[in-house]
Design a protein around this motif. Sequence first.
Motif: not given
Length: 254
Positions: A108-110, A122-128, A130-138
């Motif tokens: 997972n990256f952002f 550049r990509p920022i990696t979040i080790t987590s 793979a079955s669950v995409p990242l979720k964002i709140n702004i």
Amino acid sequence: MKKMGLILIYAVLLAACKGGNQNSDEVKPKIPDEQLSLEELVIRKVESQLQIPATEKYTLSIHKGQFDSDDIEDALVLVNRKQFALDEAVRKNRVKNQENIGYTGNFNFFFYYDGAKNDISRPITITSSASVPLKINIENIQTESYKDFTIDYRIMESCYRNFYTISNGVPKLVFQWGVFDYEKSDSSKVTYFEYATGSYSLAKDILVYPGKMITPLPKNLNNDFDYKIEKDGDLQYLFFYNPNQGKYYTKKRD
């Protein structure tokens, strides 16, 4: 879960054979970055930086907002490479091992798109997982003038939240905390977050309460699922932002 300032979500699923049937001798000139749409530029940069082959399926989402003080719209790009994780496990004969750890790894990256520069970080990696995409709140956390954001990520039966602000054109992690933890059924933990007027600086305080999950839990907690949490107790921690250190701290409690 409360979401503020979400302007656009753009999702794509890229499959094999993108180019179709083409004459192998035909070489098309590369279109300059400045002539591409945001979506085209994002796909070009993401695939190049992560070295994603044309045969790989992955998911990508774009979230627009003003994340700095230049009055020009920016964006955050989330990328999940679940297929890559599954294929790598098979290739390395580690399927059982990966299943046991919930396919946790660097999948997972952002990225941050700076609208003023028309450029992507550049990509920022979040080790987590793979079955669950990242979720964002702004959110408006540092100031009401521009946006900050949080990213939730999963590691097996647990979920964590990173809090970011953009500093000098770069996403900066300022705080992180657990959202829920069901690793041990007899000691599950759920957290509810609130914001309050800053007690130390203009940035809002982060208030941490015990929470209660009010959405049904799946049988397999390693899977992706939507969750909604409500407050379930008194204030546990108050974190304030120290601009000199660029991070959140908590006051000692009697």
